[in-house]
Design an enzyme around this catalytic site. Structure first.
Site, PDB file in Angstrom:
ATOM      1  N   SER A 239       0.812  -1.223   0.000  1.00  0.00           N
ATOM      2  CA  SER A 239       0.000   0.000   0.000  1.00  0.00           C
ATOM      3  C   SER A 239       0.849   1.278   0.000  1.00  0.00           C
ATOM      4  O   SER A 239       0.525   2.211  -0.734  1.00  0.00           O
ATOM      5  CB  SER A 239      -0.953   0.017   1.196  1.00  0.00           C
ATOM      6  OG  SER A 239      -1.942  -0.957   1.025  1.00  0.00           O
ATOM      7  N   LYS A 291      -9.634  -5.791  11.344  1.00  0.00           N
ATOM      8  CA  LYS A 291     -10.773  -5.224  10.605  1.00  0.00           C
ATOM      9  C   LYS A 291     -12.105  -5.267  11.363  1.00  0.00           C
ATOM     10  O   LYS A 291     -12.969  -4.432  11.123  1.00  0.00           O
ATOM     11  CB  LYS A 291     -10.923  -5.945   9.257  1.00  0.00           C
ATOM     12  CG  LYS A 291      -9.827  -5.586   8.285  1.00  0.00           C
ATOM     13  CD  LYS A 291     -10.046  -6.232   6.942  1.00  0.00           C
ATOM     14  CE  LYS A 291      -8.895  -5.896   6.018  1.00  0.00           C
ATOM     15  NZ  LYS A 291      -9.025  -6.438   4.678  1.00  0.00           N
ATOM     16  N   GLU A 303     -22.554   2.937   6.234  1.00  0.00           N
ATOM     17  CA  GLU A 303     -23.594   1.901   6.100  1.00  0.00           C
ATOM     18  C   GLU A 303     -23.055   0.594   5.521  1.00  0.00           C
ATOM     19  O   GLU A 303     -23.385  -0.499   5.995  1.00  0.00           O
ATOM     20  CB  GLU A 303     -24.746   2.423   5.209  1.00  0.00           C
ATOM     21  CG  GLU A 303     -25.781   3.244   5.968  1.00  0.00           C
ATOM     22  CD  GLU A 303     -26.263   2.577   7.269  1.00  0.00           C
ATOM     23  OE1 GLU A 303     -26.716   1.424   7.200  1.00  0.00           O
ATOM     24  OE2 GLU A 303     -26.137   3.207   8.354  1.00  0.00           O
ATOM     25  N   ALA A 356     -12.492 -10.697   4.394  1.00  0.00           N
ATOM     26  CA  ALA A 356     -12.456 -10.629   2.927  1.00  0.00           C
ATOM     27  C   ALA A 356     -13.652 -11.372   2.332  1.00  0.00           C
ATOM     28  O   ALA A 356     -14.276 -10.918   1.360  1.00  0.00           O
ATOM     29  CB  ALA A 356     -11.147 -11.224   2.414  1.00  0.00           C
ATOM     30  N   TYR A 439      -2.374 -12.686  -2.610  1.00  0.00           N
ATOM     31  CA  TYR A 439      -1.405 -12.487  -3.692  1.00  0.00           C
ATOM     32  C   TYR A 439      -0.007 -12.741  -3.171  1.00  0.00           C
ATOM     33  O   TYR A 439       0.250 -12.610  -1.974  1.00  0.00           O
ATOM     34  CB  TYR A 439      -1.502 -11.078  -4.292  1.00  0.00           C
ATOM     35  CG  TYR A 439      -1.257  -9.962  -3.314  1.00  0.00           C
ATOM     36  CD1 TYR A 439       0.028  -9.491  -3.067  1.00  0.00           C
ATOM     37  CD2 TYR A 439      -2.317  -9.375  -2.630  1.00  0.00           C
ATOM     38  CE1 TYR A 439       0.246  -8.472  -2.160  1.00  0.00           C
ATOM     39  CE2 TYR A 439      -2.103  -8.355  -1.719  1.00  0.00           C
ATOM     40  CZ  TYR A 439      -0.814  -7.908  -1.490  1.00  0.00           C
ATOM     41  OH  TYR A 439      -0.587  -6.905  -0.587  1.00  0.00           O
ATOM     42  N   GLY A 462      -5.166 -11.448  -6.417  1.00  0.00           N
ATOM     43  CA  GLY A 462      -5.420 -10.569  -5.275  1.00  0.00           C
ATOM     44  C   GLY A 462      -4.846  -9.174  -5.469  1.00  0.00           C
ATOM     45  O   GLY A 462      -5.268  -8.219  -4.815  1.00  0.00           O
TER      46      GLY A 462
HETATM   47  P1  NAP Z   1      -9.735 -13.372   8.517  1.00  0.00           P
HETATM   48  O1  NAP Z   1     -10.872 -12.477   8.804  1.00  0.00           O
HETATM   49  O2  NAP Z   1      -8.750 -13.663   9.585  1.00  0.00           O
HETATM   50  O3  NAP Z   1     -10.328 -14.744   7.925  1.00  0.00           O
HETATM   51  C1  NAP Z   1      -9.476 -15.810   7.624  1.00  0.00           C
HETATM   52  C2  NAP Z   1     -10.242 -16.919   6.914  1.00  0.00           C
HETATM   53  O4  NAP Z   1      -9.275 -17.897   6.522  1.00  0.00           O
HETATM   54  C3  NAP Z   1     -11.285 -17.614   7.787  1.00  0.00           C
HETATM   55  O5  NAP Z   1     -12.379 -17.931   6.991  1.00  0.00           O
HETATM   56  C4  NAP Z   1     -10.547 -18.883   8.234  1.00  0.00           C
HETATM   57  O6  NAP Z   1     -11.403 -19.960   8.462  1.00  0.00           O
HETATM   58  C5  NAP Z   1      -9.741 -19.181   6.977  1.00  0.00           C
HETATM   59  N1  NAP Z   1      -8.594 -20.041   7.265  1.00  0.00           N
HETATM   60  C6  NAP Z   1      -7.478 -19.686   7.943  1.00  0.00           C
HETATM   61  N2  NAP Z   1      -6.643 -20.733   7.996  1.00  0.00           N
HETATM   62  C7  NAP Z   1      -7.257 -21.762   7.350  1.00  0.00           C
HETATM   63  C8  NAP Z   1      -6.909 -23.106   7.067  1.00  0.00           C
HETATM   64  N3  NAP Z   1      -5.734 -23.580   7.469  1.00  0.00           N
HETATM   65  N4  NAP Z   1      -7.773 -23.873   6.384  1.00  0.00           N
HETATM   66  C9  NAP Z   1      -8.952 -23.375   5.965  1.00  0.00           C
HETATM   67  N5  NAP Z   1      -9.360 -22.131   6.208  1.00  0.00           N
HETATM   68  C10 NAP Z   1      -8.508 -21.316   6.881  1.00  0.00           C
HETATM   69  O7  NAP Z   1      -8.833 -12.771   7.311  1.00  0.00           O
HETATM   70  P2  NAP Z   1      -9.345 -11.858   6.098  1.00  0.00           P
HETATM   71  O8  NAP Z   1      -9.241 -10.421   6.469  1.00  0.00           O
HETATM   72  O9  NAP Z   1     -10.631 -12.379   5.571  1.00  0.00           O
HETATM   73  O10 NAP Z   1      -8.180 -12.134   5.041  1.00  0.00           O
HETATM   74  C11 NAP Z   1      -8.116 -13.379   4.374  1.00  0.00           C
HETATM   75  C12 NAP Z   1      -7.040 -13.286   3.307  1.00  0.00           C
HETATM   76  O11 NAP Z   1      -7.388 -12.302   2.339  1.00  0.00           O
HETATM   77  C13 NAP Z   1      -5.677 -12.833   3.866  1.00  0.00           C
HETATM   78  O12 NAP Z   1      -4.692 -13.621   3.290  1.00  0.00           O
HETATM   79  C14 NAP Z   1      -5.530 -11.408   3.411  1.00  0.00           C
HETATM   80  O13 NAP Z   1      -4.190 -11.062   3.198  1.00  0.00           O
HETATM   81  C15 NAP Z   1      -6.304 -11.437   2.092  1.00  0.00           C
HETATM   82  N6  NAP Z   1      -6.804 -10.108   1.748  1.00  0.00           N
HETATM   83  C16 NAP Z   1      -6.386  -9.572   0.571  1.00  0.00           C
HETATM   84  C17 NAP Z   1      -6.819  -8.319   0.198  1.00  0.00           C
HETATM   85  C18 NAP Z   1      -6.343  -7.729  -1.076  1.00  0.00           C
HETATM   86  O14 NAP Z   1      -6.422  -6.509  -1.255  1.00  0.00           O
HETATM   87  N7  NAP Z   1      -5.897  -8.540  -2.019  1.00  0.00           N
HETATM   88  C19 NAP Z   1      -7.713  -7.603   1.013  1.00  0.00           C
HETATM   89  C20 NAP Z   1      -8.155  -8.212   2.193  1.00  0.00           C
HETATM   90  C21 NAP Z   1      -7.686  -9.462   2.553  1.00  0.00           C
HETATM   91  P3  NAP Z   1     -12.097 -20.227   9.909  1.00  0.00           P
HETATM   92  O15 NAP Z   1     -13.281 -19.291   9.962  1.00  0.00           O
HETATM   93  O16 NAP Z   1     -12.472 -21.639   9.886  1.00  0.00           O
HETATM   94  O17 NAP Z   1     -11.055 -19.875  10.936  1.00  0.00           O
END
Ligand code: NAP
Length: 492
Positions: A239, A291, A303, A356, A439, A462
């Protein structure tokens, strides 16, 4: 602790040196005296200076890299000796003044040391700079100083990052970028409360390229608007480079500063409290794992952020902190581009139920796609499905994923190059749309994207999400439109 202002003094007469200190005594915390420029230098002069201005003095000698030293080694050593047990600071360069440094080390003299590294040609990569800092540790300096010439736009950002890294480890530092491209490091130095800011009184007495006078620096600091990226970890984030490229393209790079900061969960409230009282901070990008937690510390929720149940952007508006979510824009924009705006009625599988995944489900249901959530924790998947009136299933039934038009992978799997994807290659069908929100920093392609490419699926990385959610954040922070191509070029 606030940064301390230091006046560099390069004068040929001892009387003139005294006069400058006297005239500026109230406005400066330190006076940096370049000893071998003083033609009538005597031990008496040093003694009188020490007697009157002790804690406010920094002494240094010409550095070989800058100009030929014109004082003998023996004389320099005598001067070093005369500073022993005083409260003055002595600045020595780790490479070009190694002999003096070794002498100091061996002789066990008690002198507060600023150990510095200078590079008047370029800013080496941070790996090399970290090695130099490791080398400095052996001498146990009071302050670590790095001053390098910034040739590229990225150089200043890297130096600012390094300074934050050292501050996190409670290492007192002064990290400066020379040249016009380095000026922002001097402003950041005050904002980050670096130990010392070197600022001459007027333009003609500048001692390094890109230096600002005290008045210029204070004016810039007063007006700079700071945005933070906070996460744990934070170092991987792209970023800062994206936002800084946006500032430069609009000619507002000396009005805005983007800083990256690791914030652990227990310090989140402290960060927000600091954001409220610091007039320079106008906004923050919020990332993993804050978040959801951050919502309880904010005054107002937009909202959409409320519906998604997560905030990735905080903006200070009229003294209040308002939470937004731009992640859904980062998901919807590239999806609309690849489907030519026709998501209505398409079937979509969202894998994951975190922040996400919530943004993805919001975006898809907004466009009336038919969504099914697959999550490891089925209760969490069910809760998300209920919030958006869609279906859910267990991750054990992931093979069903072949049936869907769109797959959005939104778990953490893939962040590490050793991760094997949750969705195996044989489940992916040609012409499916596979969007991985994760990504890789190197080539931007995760293993999942590579597998989907092998199967001739249409892929979205991503990095596209990062780009589009970042463009929306940029506009919220600055109130200005930015070119997507400019932001994109900063990510390559
Ligand atoms: P989060 O709120 O912590 O959610 C993580 C998710 O991953 C949960 O659904 C969790 O499942 C699942 N998970 C974690 N370890 C796992 C495993 N070993 N097997 C299966 N499921 C697993 O995180 P988030 O904010 O959603 O972010 C998720 C990903 O998106 C991150 O890698 C982040 O870097 C990426 N992201 C990218 C962008 C972008 O701009 N490209 C923006 C936002 C996020 P459970 O519910 O079962 O724990």
């Amino acid at each position: 602790m606030k940064t301390k202002y230091c006046l560099p003094i390069i004068e040929s007469k001892s009387t003139e040196t005294f006069k400058i200190i006297k005239d500026n005594f109230k406005n400066y915390d330190y006076f940096e005296i370049w000893l071998d420029y003083i033609e009538d230098l005597t031990p008496n002069f040093i003694d009188s200076l020490k007697k009157e201005y002790n804690v406010k003095l920094i002494f240094l000698f010409r550095r070989l890299l800058l100009a030929t030293p014109n004082m003998s080694y023996q004389k320099r050593i005598e001067l070093v000796d005369s500073l022993s047990n005083s409260k003055c600071l002595l600045d020595l360069d780790i490479f070009s003044q190694k002999k003096e440094l070794e002498y100091l080390n061996k002789s066990n003299k008690h002198i507060q040391l600023i150990l510095s590294y200078h590079n008047y040609q370029e800013t080496p990569d941070n790996k090399k700079l970290r090695k130099i800092i490791d080398l400095m540790m052996k001498y146990n300096p009071y302050i670590y100083k790095i001053s390098t010439f910034c040739k590229k736009d990225q150089d200043a950002l890297r130096l600012i990052d390094l300074s934050i890294e050292l501050k996190d480890k409670n290492i007192k530092n002064v990290i400066l970028g020379m040249g016009d491209k380095g000026t922002i490091t001097r402003i950041a130095g005050v904002i980050l409360e670096n130990e010392i800011s070197f600022t001459p009184v007027d333009t003609k007495s500048k001692s390094a390229p890109g230096q600002l006078t005290k008045e210029e620096l204070e004016e810039k600091v007063k007006n700079i608007q700071v945005c933070y990226f906070i996460a744990d970890p934070a170092r991987h984030s792209m970023s800062p480079q994206m936002h800084e490229a946006g500032y430069r393209s609009l000619g507002i790079e000396d009005k805005f500063l983007f800083l990256r900061q690791k914030v652990v969960s227990k310090d989140l409230k402290k960060f927000i409290d600091g954001m409220r009282i610091n007039p320079n901070i106008i906004g923050a990008c919020i990332s993993v794992p804050h978040k959801i937690e951050i919502m309880k510390y904010l005054d107002i929720l937009d909202e959409t952020a409320k519906k998604i149940g997560a905030v990735n952007t905080v903006v200070k508006e009229g003294g209040k902190l308002r939470g937004y979510n731009t992640d859904w824009i980062g998901i919807l924009t590239p999806l609309k581009q690849i489907t030519h705006d026709s998501l209505n009625g398409k079937t979509a599988a969202v894998v994951g139920a975190g922040g996400a995944a919530r943004a993805a489900t919001y975006a898809l249901t907004l466009e009336e796609a038919k969504v099914t959530i697959f999550n490891r924790d089925i209760e969490k998947g069910k809760a998300l499905a209920e919030d958006f009136n869609c279906k859910y299933d267990s991750l054990d039934n992931i093979k069903r994923i072949s049936e869907f038009d769109i797959i959005i992978h939104a778990t953490k799997i893939g962040l590490l190059s050793t991760d094997s994807p949750l969705i195996s290659e044989d489940l992916i069908k040609p012409n499916q749309i596979v969007f991985d929100v994760v990504y890789s920093r190197d080539d931007h392609k995760t293993e999942l994207i590579k597998q989907a490419n092998n199967k001739n699926a249409k892929t979205i990385s991503g990095i596209e999400m990062l780009l589009h959610q970042g463009v929306a954040q940029f506009e919220l922070f600055t109130g200005q439109k930015v070119s997507i191509d400019v932001m994109r070029s900063a990510l390559t």
